[in-house]
Scaffold this motif. Structure first.
Motif, PDB file in Angstrom:
ATOM      1  N   VAL A 447      36.038  65.925  14.312  1.00 51.12           N
ATOM      2  CA  VAL A 447      34.584  65.781  14.215  1.00 51.12           C
ATOM      3  C   VAL A 447      34.268  64.925  12.992  1.00 51.12           C
ATOM      4  O   VAL A 447      35.100  64.763  12.102  1.00 51.12           O
ATOM      5  N   ILE A 448      33.069  64.367  12.985  1.00 51.50           N
ATOM      6  CA  ILE A 448      32.616  63.618  11.814  1.00 51.50           C
ATOM      7  C   ILE A 448      32.583  64.626  10.646  1.00 51.50           C
ATOM      8  O   ILE A 448      32.090  65.741  10.825  1.00 51.50           O
ATOM      9  N   PRO A 449      33.121  64.267   9.457  1.00 49.23           N
ATOM     10  CA  PRO A 449      33.215  65.226   8.357  1.00 49.23           C
ATOM     11  C   PRO A 449      31.902  65.975   8.115  1.00 49.23           C
ATOM     12  O   PRO A 449      30.821  65.363   8.125  1.00 49.23           O
ATOM     13  N   ASN A 450      32.009  67.276   7.925  1.00 46.67           N
ATOM     14  CA  ASN A 450      30.869  68.161   7.607  1.00 46.67           C
ATOM     15  C   ASN A 450      29.811  68.220   8.706  1.00 46.67           C
ATOM     16  O   ASN A 450      28.651  68.541   8.436  1.00 46.67           O
ATOM     17  N   THR A 451      30.171  67.848   9.916  1.00 44.27           N
ATOM     18  CA  THR A 451      29.227  67.970  11.042  1.00 44.27           C
ATOM     19  C   THR A 451      30.004  68.563  12.214  1.00 44.27           C
ATOM     20  O   THR A 451      31.229  68.624  12.185  1.00 44.27           O
ATOM     21  N   GLY A 452      29.305  68.955  13.243  1.00 45.61           N
ATOM     22  CA  GLY A 452      29.995  69.429  14.444  1.00 45.61           C
ATOM     23  C   GLY A 452      30.086  68.334  15.492  1.00 45.61           C
ATOM     24  O   GLY A 452      30.437  68.590  16.647  1.00 45.61           O
ATOM     25  N   ILE A 453      29.770  67.098  15.089  1.00 50.34           N
ATOM     26  CA  ILE A 453      29.706  66.017  16.087  1.00 50.34           C
ATOM     27  C   ILE A 453      31.106  65.420  16.284  1.00 50.34           C
ATOM     28  O   ILE A 453      31.746  64.992  15.315  1.00 50.34           O
ATOM     29  N   PRO A 454      31.585  65.380  17.558  1.00 53.28           N
ATOM     30  CA  PRO A 454      32.906  64.783  17.794  1.00 53.28           C
ATOM     31  C   PRO A 454      32.942  63.326  17.329  1.00 53.28           C
ATOM     32  O   PRO A 454      31.924  62.625  17.393  1.00 53.28           O
ATOM     33  N   ARG A 455      34.113  62.907  16.889  1.00 45.34           N
ATOM     34  CA  ARG A 455      34.246  61.518  16.407  1.00 45.34           C
ATOM     35  C   ARG A 455      34.276  60.524  17.549  1.00 45.34           C
ATOM     36  O   ARG A 455      33.872  59.373  17.400  1.00 45.34           O
ATOM     37  N   VAL A 456      34.839  60.950  18.683  1.00 42.95           N
ATOM     38  CA  VAL A 456      34.954  60.026  19.820  1.00 42.95           C
ATOM     39  C   VAL A 456      34.003  60.494  20.918  1.00 42.95           C
ATOM     40  O   VAL A 456      34.138  61.609  21.430  1.00 42.95           O
ATOM     41  N   LEU A 457      33.053  59.669  21.245  1.00 47.05           N
ATOM     42  CA  LEU A 457      32.020  60.038  22.215  1.00 47.05           C
ATOM     43  C   LEU A 457      32.131  59.137  23.438  1.00 47.05           C
ATOM     44  O   LEU A 457      31.875  57.933  23.348  1.00 47.05           O
ATOM     45  N   ASP A 458      32.531  59.715  24.578  1.00 49.96           N
ATOM     46  CA  ASP A 458      32.633  58.916  25.804  1.00 49.96           C
ATOM     47  C   ASP A 458      31.262  58.848  26.483  1.00 49.96           C
ATOM     48  O   ASP A 458      30.764  59.845  26.993  1.00 49.96           O
ATOM     49  N   MET A 459      30.681  57.662  26.472  1.00 50.08           N
ATOM     50  CA  MET A 459      29.312  57.498  27.000  1.00 50.08           C
ATOM     51  C   MET A 459      29.284  57.287  28.507  1.00 50.08           C
ATOM     52  O   MET A 459      28.218  57.341  29.102  1.00 50.08           O
ATOM     53  N   GLY A 460      30.436  57.001  29.137  1.00 54.13           N
ATOM     54  CA  GLY A 460      30.412  56.888  30.595  1.00 54.13           C
ATOM     55  C   GLY A 460      31.110  55.657  31.130  1.00 54.13           C
ATOM     56  O   GLY A 460      32.104  55.183  30.579  1.00 54.13           O
ATOM     57  N   GLN A 461      30.557  55.134  32.236  1.00 55.62           N
ATOM     58  CA  GLN A 461      31.123  53.962  32.907  1.00 55.62           C
ATOM     59  C   GLN A 461      30.682  52.692  32.176  1.00 55.62           C
ATOM     60  O   GLN A 461      29.812  52.755  31.295  1.00 55.62           O
ATOM     61  N   CYS A 462      31.220  51.543  32.609  1.00 52.66           N
ATOM     62  CA  CYS A 462      30.846  50.289  31.926  1.00 52.66           C
ATOM     63  C   CYS A 462      29.334  50.054  32.001  1.00 52.66           C
ATOM     64  O   CYS A 462      28.722  49.557  31.042  1.00 52.66           O
ATOM     65  N   ASN A 463      28.707  50.455  33.108  1.00 50.61           N
ATOM     66  CA  ASN A 463      27.258  50.293  33.262  1.00 50.61           C
ATOM     67  C   ASN A 463      26.475  51.181  32.295  1.00 50.61           C
ATOM     68  O   ASN A 463      25.299  50.947  32.047  1.00 50.61           O
ATOM     69  N   ASP A 464      27.150  52.199  31.737  1.00 48.38           N
ATOM     70  CA  ASP A 464      26.483  53.041  30.755  1.00 48.38           C
ATOM     71  C   ASP A 464      26.384  52.356  29.396  1.00 48.38           C
ATOM     72  O   ASP A 464      25.960  52.981  28.413  1.00 48.38           O
ATOM     73  N   ALA A 465      26.720  51.085  29.350  1.00 51.72           N
ATOM     74  CA  ALA A 465      26.356  50.263  28.189  1.00 51.72           C
ATOM     75  C   ALA A 465      24.848  50.404  27.981  1.00 51.72           C
ATOM     76  O   ALA A 465      24.347  50.271  26.867  1.00 51.72           O
ATOM     77  N   TYR A 466      24.142  50.683  29.086  1.00 53.60           N
ATOM     78  CA  TYR A 466      22.697  50.945  28.966  1.00 53.60           C
ATOM     79  C   TYR A 466      22.439  52.106  28.012  1.00 53.60           C
ATOM     80  O   TYR A 466      21.491  52.073  27.215  1.00 53.60           O
TER      81      TYR A 466
END
Ligand code: FS2
Ligand code: SF4
Length: 555
Positions: A447-466
């Motif tokens: 996770v990002i230091p001192n947060t609960g947010i994962p460091r690697v975030l999979d946003m989806g398919q190539c079209n999810d560039a949106y």
């Protein structure tokens, strides 16, 4: 044949005898004919609209479907392309007749607008296509203008592919169709038309990027309305004992139909390649027999499919030549085609299900191995407050988007090396099948230091560039700055024309400093590259400079 539309093109210059992708000369030339016919359709559709008349929806849908069939790794069946060509001639003739009835004049039209093969068996279409291929059309044209127009064509193919996915998800737009037709109409006039220069042709390519933003938004809306907003979800990459079907490509609606038809049959469904993000959608993850993801990116399919103990469904790109070991159990759907493979129509998967039942399936259940997906714009924005605080506190110093396509080239390891060289204070956003260069290659559970947010975030398919664009715009709004002032770096791994469309969209939005790789497109001339460097600070990556680039991003 001559084709240079994708990154894997031979020697980085062009495929001239057979495609590196496996496309033969007949199919390549038939696709050249079809693209030329689409320019004619664009011309007459535009003339009809300018005369105040409606263009039949069927003609617009034909335009995007046939353009999609010419994208890299989609349709290798020359007979199927010849059928598209025959239909294209009927569509053109009917649009031309309607436009002429409304006052348009054939004598004012460019030669392309009335061009057609004279017969529609695959050899005749290919022979006609040779006369309008790259080599014939570029003769006597300004090299830079020609190349900029080709870039517009390739971007348009990518946008058309996404428009097909949106259509399957129940979304379409007359405005999008009209703008795509208008681009094709300009292309019909060609690089030598009066008033056409490098500036206007680059503008045309950016117009494709602008339309593609709307197309990706439409697709995002179609997916979220049908299946809900993606939510962070662990995806199991291990096998589950039992009968199995594998689904590849981008078409979530095909996956849903297959899940419905396999429910209660005892057949498990696995995603492959670009289908991985399906696991994050509430409307799809609710099916308990959607048990996991099998394999890596598209380019490993020849090795991985032979070991999959069930039928395989290719819903969209990217298909490779089916190997003997699985040729009798790979099926194509929609615009995808390979001569001799079985093609599914009407989303009737009964044959696959019967075949899956007759096969052994996986003998045992392996221990779970998971990665996370489901970080679409709504999931990321739901923790926007935490992200902004992490930025303010210095725990999060940079957002780095590493996404796009995957492919064979050794130089593509740049994207893995870049991800590995980034420190924990950098969050990595990923999307497209390029995600396989990142997932499992970095400390995935960090996770990002001192947060609960994962460091690697999979946003989806190539079209999810949106989604990435959406998040960047929202964060810039919250921080009261421009997108280019955000602590955001982008590294785009490109292979085919969807990636060209995404890049043109980002450039249209004014995003600067994008790194593209693993190599420069063969269709980009030095003068075009200079214009993109000067205007957008676009950089082509050096495979050996990943660590230096990571350090520069963190500065
Ligand atoms: Fe990957 Fe292939 Fe998404 Fe591309 S599965 S390279 O065509 O569309 O991204
Ligand atoms: Fe070559 Fe790519 Fe064209 Fe295939 S699509 S023929 S690999 S340039």
């Amino acid at each position: 044949m001559a084709c240079m539309q994708c990154e894997q093109t031979e020697n980085g210059t062009g495929c001239f005898s057979v495609g590196v992708c496996g496309k033969d000369a007949t199919t390549a030339a038939a696709q050249d004919a079809l693209v030329h016919q689409l320019k004619a359709i664009g011309y007459w559709a535009t003339a009809l609209r300018e005369a105040g008349k409606e263009v039949p929806v069927s003609a617009s849908e034909f335009t995007i479907r046939s353009a999609f069939s010419t994208l890299t790794n989609v349709n290798f069946d020359a007979d199927a392309i010849a059928n598209f060509s025959k239909e294209a001639e009927a569509v053109r003739a009917s649009l031309q007749a309607a436009a002429e009835a409304a006052g348009a004049k054939a004598e004012d039209a460019p030669a392309t607008a009335t061009w057609s093969p004279s017969a529609f068996d695959k050899d005749s279409v290919a022979t006609a296509g040779h006369a309008v291929g790259l080599e014939a059309r570029s003769a006597g044209a300004d090299a830079d203008v020609f190349a900029a127009q080709e870039m517009a064509v390739y971007g348009l193919k990518g946008a058309a592919a996404y428009a097909c996915h949106a259509l399957e998800a129940g979304k379409s737009s007359e405005e999008v169709y009209a703008r795509l037709h208008k681009v094709l109409a300009t292309l019909a006039a060609g690089p030598n038309a009066s008033g056409v220069d490098l500036g206007s042709s680059l503008g045309l390519a950016l117009e494709v990027g602008a339309v593609n933003v709307n197309v990706m938004a439409m697709l995002d809306q179609g997916h979220t309305e049908k299946f809900g907003s993606p939510v962070p979800t662990p995806v199991n990459h291990a096998r589950t004992a039992g009968k199995a079907i594998l689904v590849s490509g981008h078409d979530l609606v095909d996956l849903e139909a297959l899940l419905q038809q396999t429910e209660g049959t005892g057949v498990n469904v696995y995603t492959h390649g670009e289908m991985l993000p399906a696991h994050g959608y509430p409307g799809l993850k609710k099916y308990s027999h959607l048990v996991g993801h099998y394999g890596g990116p598209w380019n490993l399919q020849k090795f991985e499919f032979r070991r999959f103990p069930g039928p395989i469904l290719m819903t969209t790109n990217c298909i490779m030549e089916p190997q003997t070991a699985y040729a009798d159990r790979i099926y194509t759907a929609n615009e995808v085609g390979w001569p001799s493979t079985q093609h599914v129509t009407g989303r009737d998967y009964s044959k696959l299900i019967e075949q899956a039942k007759a096969m052994e399936g996986f003998p045992e259940t392996e221990p779970e191995k998971t990665t996370l997906t489901g970080f679409g714009h709504s999931a990321v924005m739901s923790v926007a407050g935490d992200v902004l605080k992490a930025i303010e506190d210095g725990n999060l110093k940079q957002l780095v988007l590493i996404g796009g396509c995957d492919g064979f080239e050794g130089e593509r390891s740049y994207f893995t090396k870049l991800a590995q060289a980034l420190p924990d204070e950098a969050a990595i956003l990923t999307l497209g099948c390029g995600k396989f260069r990142v997932l499992n290659k970095t400390s995935g559970s960090a996770v990002i230091p001192n947060t609960g947010i994962p460091r690697v975030l999979d946003m989806g398919q190539c079209n999810d560039a949106y989604s990435a664009v959406h998040v960047a715009t929202e964060l810039a709004g919250a921080l009261k700055c421009g997108v280019n002032d955000l602590p955001l770096s982008l590294a785009l791994s490109w292979l085919e024309q969807k990636a060209v469309a995404v890049l043109l969209s980002l450039l249209h939005l004014g995003v600067k400093g994008i790194r593209v790789g693993p190599s420069a497109p063969a269709f980009v001339t030095p003068n075009i590259y200079k214009a993109l460097q000067d205007g957008f600070d676009l950089k082509v990556v050096d495979a050996d400079a990943a660590e230096a680039d990571a350090a520069e991003m963190m500065r």
